[in-house]
Design a protein around this motif. Structure first.
Motif, mmCIF file in Angstrom:
data_model
loop_
_atom_site.group_PDB
_atom_site.id
_atom_site.type_symbol
_atom_site.label_atom_id
_atom_site.label_comp_id
_atom_site.label_asym_id
_atom_site.label_seq_id
_atom_site.Cartn_x
_atom_site.Cartn_y
_atom_site.Cartn_z
ATOM 1 N N ALA A 1 0.846 -1.211 0.000
ATOM 2 C CA ALA A 1 0.000 0.000 0.000
ATOM 3 C C ALA A 1 0.874 1.252 0.000
ATOM 4 N N THR A 2 1.952 1.218 0.786
ATOM 5 C CA THR A 2 2.822 2.396 0.900
ATOM 6 C C THR A 2 3.556 2.657 -0.413
ATOM 7 N N TYR A 3 4.280 1.645 -0.862
ATOM 8 C CA TYR A 3 5.167 1.869 -2.013
ATOM 9 C C TYR A 3 4.465 1.680 -3.363
ATOM 10 N N GLY A 4 3.301 0.996 -3.346
ATOM 11 C CA GLY A 4 2.568 0.808 -4.598
ATOM 12 C C GLY A 4 1.523 1.889 -4.816
ATOM 13 N N CYS A 5 0.907 2.368 -3.717
ATOM 14 C CA CYS A 5 -0.206 3.331 -3.855
ATOM 15 C C CYS A 5 0.104 4.665 -3.175
ATOM 16 N N ASP A 6 1.306 4.845 -2.672
ATOM 17 C CA ASP A 6 1.693 6.061 -1.935
ATOM 18 C C ASP A 6 0.782 6.310 -0.731
ATOM 19 N N ALA A 7 0.396 5.261 -0.047
ATOM 20 C CA ALA A 7 -0.527 5.399 1.080
ATOM 21 C C ALA A 7 0.208 5.707 2.385
ATOM 22 N N SER A 8 -0.468 6.475 3.231
ATOM 23 C CA SER A 8 -0.051 6.620 4.631
ATOM 24 C C SER A 8 -0.619 5.412 5.355
ATOM 25 N N THR A 9 0.102 4.894 6.342
ATOM 26 C CA THR A 9 -0.413 3.705 7.038
ATOM 27 C C THR A 9 -0.305 3.812 8.552
ATOM 28 N N ILE A 10 -1.292 3.196 9.198
ATOM 29 C CA ILE A 10 -1.200 2.941 10.640
ATOM 30 C C ILE A 10 -1.271 1.424 10.787
ATOM 31 N N GLY A 11 -0.337 0.873 11.528
ATOM 32 C CA GLY A 11 -0.308 -0.580 11.713
ATOM 33 C C GLY A 11 -0.572 -0.930 13.169
ATOM 34 N N ILE A 12 -1.272 -2.049 13.371
ATOM 35 C CA ILE A 12 -1.477 -2.572 14.730
ATOM 36 C C ILE A 12 -0.760 -3.916 14.794
ATOM 37 N N MET A 13 -0.048 -4.141 15.877
ATOM 38 C CA MET A 13 0.661 -5.422 16.018
ATOM 39 C C MET A 13 0.726 -5.788 17.504
ATOM 40 N N ALA B 1 12.142 -1.381 11.148
ATOM 41 C CA ALA B 1 12.794 -1.162 9.849
ATOM 42 C C ALA B 1 11.828 -0.499 8.880
ATOM 43 N N PHE B 2 10.586 -1.008 8.841
ATOM 44 C CA PHE B 2 9.627 -0.439 7.891
ATOM 45 C C PHE B 2 9.390 1.040 8.174
ATOM 46 N N GLU B 3 9.193 1.377 9.448
ATOM 47 C CA GLU B 3 8.932 2.793 9.785
ATOM 48 C C GLU B 3 10.118 3.666 9.383
ATOM 49 N N GLU B 4 11.323 3.149 9.591
ATOM 50 C CA GLU B 4 12.512 3.929 9.213
ATOM 51 C C GLU B 4 12.576 4.157 7.707
ATOM 52 N N PHE B 5 12.385 3.072 6.949
ATOM 53 C CA PHE B 5 12.428 3.206 5.476
ATOM 54 C C PHE B 5 11.330 4.150 4.992
ATOM 55 N N ALA B 6 10.107 3.899 5.483
ATOM 56 C CA ALA B 6 8.953 4.668 4.983
ATOM 57 C C ALA B 6 9.106 6.151 5.329
ATOM 58 N N THR B 7 9.518 6.426 6.556
ATOM 59 C CA THR B 7 9.668 7.823 6.972
ATOM 60 C C THR B 7 10.752 8.511 6.136
ATOM 61 N N ALA B 8 11.872 7.806 5.929
ATOM 62 C CA ALA B 8 12.957 8.384 5.127
ATOM 63 C C ALA B 8 12.479 8.658 3.699
ATOM 64 N N ALA C 1 3.972 6.675 8.549
ATOM 65 C CA ALA C 1 3.841 5.274 8.984
ATOM 66 C C ALA C 1 4.001 5.224 10.499
ATOM 67 N N LYS C 2 2.918 4.951 11.190
ATOM 68 C CA LYS C 2 2.980 4.824 12.653
ATOM 69 C C LYS C 2 2.340 3.498 13.063
ATOM 70 N N THR C 3 2.847 2.975 14.194
ATOM 71 C CA THR C 3 2.404 1.656 14.622
ATOM 72 C C THR C 3 1.987 1.675 16.084
ATOM 73 N N ILE C 4 0.925 0.953 16.381
ATOM 74 C CA ILE C 4 0.501 0.793 17.772
ATOM 75 C C ILE C 4 0.734 -0.663 18.155
ATOM 76 N N ASN C 5 1.492 -0.859 19.236
ATOM 77 C CA ASN C 5 1.806 -2.216 19.679
ATOM 78 C C ASN C 5 0.929 -2.578 20.874
ATOM 79 N N GLY C 6 -0.018 -3.459 20.691
ATOM 80 C CA GLY C 6 -0.894 -3.853 21.797
ATOM 81 C C GLY C 6 -1.971 -4.793 21.287
#
Ligand code: NAD
Length: 386
Positions: A60-72, A92-99, A104-109
């Motif tokens: 979604a990010t690299y194919g559609c230029d989407a902003s993403t929120i991930g839950i894990m 790693a993903f957040e670092e690559f995407a942000t750069a 790209a932000k993630t919530i861990n819970g």
């Protein structure tokens, strides 16, 4: 610390941060090569750190230029152990995407909990306003309810014993495995965990909070597989949960029709992930399938599948679906000539010929890669900061 794989059956107790980063980098590079496609712009992925969810996020990010929120639901490292692979993947993903200029932000819970749903809603409000796609890619062993009740999902048959060939993951021999039937309580618990209840809760709460875009699309992942694995998968406890998930897709589309929200089940291909390696009998099917699909040039990993989802199956005028309104990414796997060959090999396979008739190398390569090991360009003798 020098990190080595510690494999116990279908799980590896360690993960390598540099290797996990390599895994993410390779997936990004695949999607970049595939090029851009029209698609969602603000995506919430529930279960975003490994397997299909991570691949969805990358596509979604690299194919559609989407902003993403991930839950894990992942564990960071401590003095005694490495983090889980999903934790390293996400870092790693957040670092690559942000750069690369993506949000790209993630919530861990625990995604099943009310608190995580509320936190997610707040984050959507403060960052992207609304989401236009919600992907539900959870594979969870248990669900804790608000009153503290815990449901555990089981991988069992419904009805009677099922005995078939199985790959012993400890020594790569072919043995026989017998899977016993679940009790009614176990069946219901599995449906509670892996069925559609929580997916619908998410959509209901996101919509009530006003953070779901009109005409948003929501997708949950499922699997069907060959008749051979029906007793343990499609007709087993997990299959009943997936049937519930499918029925939920119909309910969501009906109940939110005034808002134009569409819910789809996407049936994916069988692939080695943390969740799928735990299912008895299935890993041997995977290893044979890998062999046959590679020979026919049709093999795909999670990222190739998700590339195809966004490029070929989700179009600006709607999703490409089968007669039951399901998106089919298992279309290559289920082709007659592929299944025919797999069954032929299944009948012949034994401990002596397993390396010829099945792609054990490919199976184990995928397995180790999931934990960041066995990448030829990573120096595993080097000290790494965990
Ligand atoms: P996976 O184990 O790689 O990923 C599971 C994800 O869920 C991870 O991101 C994990 O952190 C997250 N998670 C688990 N429990 C959580 C919780 N309580 N709260 C928040 N996050 C939680 O699994 P996968 O194989 O990618 O499976 C994803 C979906 O795809 C599942 O619905 C699965 O049935 C489906 N699927 C898998 C296959 C396959 O062969 N692997 C095939 C078809 C469909």
């Amino acid at each position: 610390m020098i990190i080595e794989p510690k494999v116990r059956g279908f799980i590896c107790m360690t993960a390598h941060p540099e290797g996990c980063k390599e895994n993410v980098a390779r997936q990004i590079s695949y999607i970049k090569k595939l090029g851009k496609t029209e698609g969602p712009k603000r995506v919430l992925i529930i279960g975003a750190s490994t397997g299909y969810g991570l691949a969805t996020r990358i596509a979604a990010t690299y194919g559609c230029d989407a902003s993403t929120i991930g839950i894990m639901y992942e564990k960071p490292a401590n003095d005694r152990r490495t983090a889980t692979p999903g934790w390293y993947n996400t870092k790693a993903f957040e670092e690559f995407a942000t750069a690369d200029g993506y949000y790209a932000k993630t919530i861990n819970g625990d995604a099943f909990s009310k608190e995580i749903k509320e936190q997610t809603i707040e984050l959507i409000k403060s960052s992207m306003g609304k989401v236009d796609m919600v992907v539900y890619s959870l594979a969870a062993p248990r669900r804790t309810m608000p009153d503290g009740t815990i449901y555990n999902s089981v991988l069992k048959t419904v009805g009677g014993n099922f005995t078939n060939k199985s790959l012993n993951l400890n020594n790569n021999t072919i043995t026989e495995a017998t899977i016993g039937p679940a009790t009614e309580e176990e069946i219901q618990a599995t449906i509670k965990v892996m069925g559609g209840d929580d997916w619908k809760d998410w959509i209901t709460e996101l919509d009530a909070a006003g953070v779901l875009e009109e005409k948003a699309v929501t997708i949950a992942y499922s699997y069907i597989g060959p008749k051979l694995t029906y007793p343990v998968y499609y007709h087993g406890t997990i299959g009943l949960a997936k049937e519930h998930l499918y029925n939920t897709s119909v309910e969501i589309t009906q109940e939110f029709s005034s808002r134009g929200i569409k819910a789809y089940i996407c049936v994916n291909k069988a692939l080695v992930t943390q969740a799928s390696s735990a299912i008895p009998v299935v890993p041997l099917y995977f290893a044979i399938l890998y062999k046959v699909m590679k020979e026919h040039g049709l093999h795909e990993g999670c990222i190739e599948q998700m590339g195809r989802l966004f490029h070929d199956k989700l179009t600006p005028v709607g999703a490409i679906v089968d007669e039951m309104n399901r998106i089919r990414l298992d279309d290559y796997e289920m082709q007659d000539h592929i299944q025919h060959k797999v069954m032929e090999l299944w009948d012949q396979i034994n401990t002596e010929n397993v390396n010829e008739l099945a792609d054990l190398t490919g199976y184990w390569e995928d397995f180790y890669h999931m934990f960041g090991f066995r990448y030829e360009n990573i120096d595993y003798s080097k000290d790494v900061d965990i």
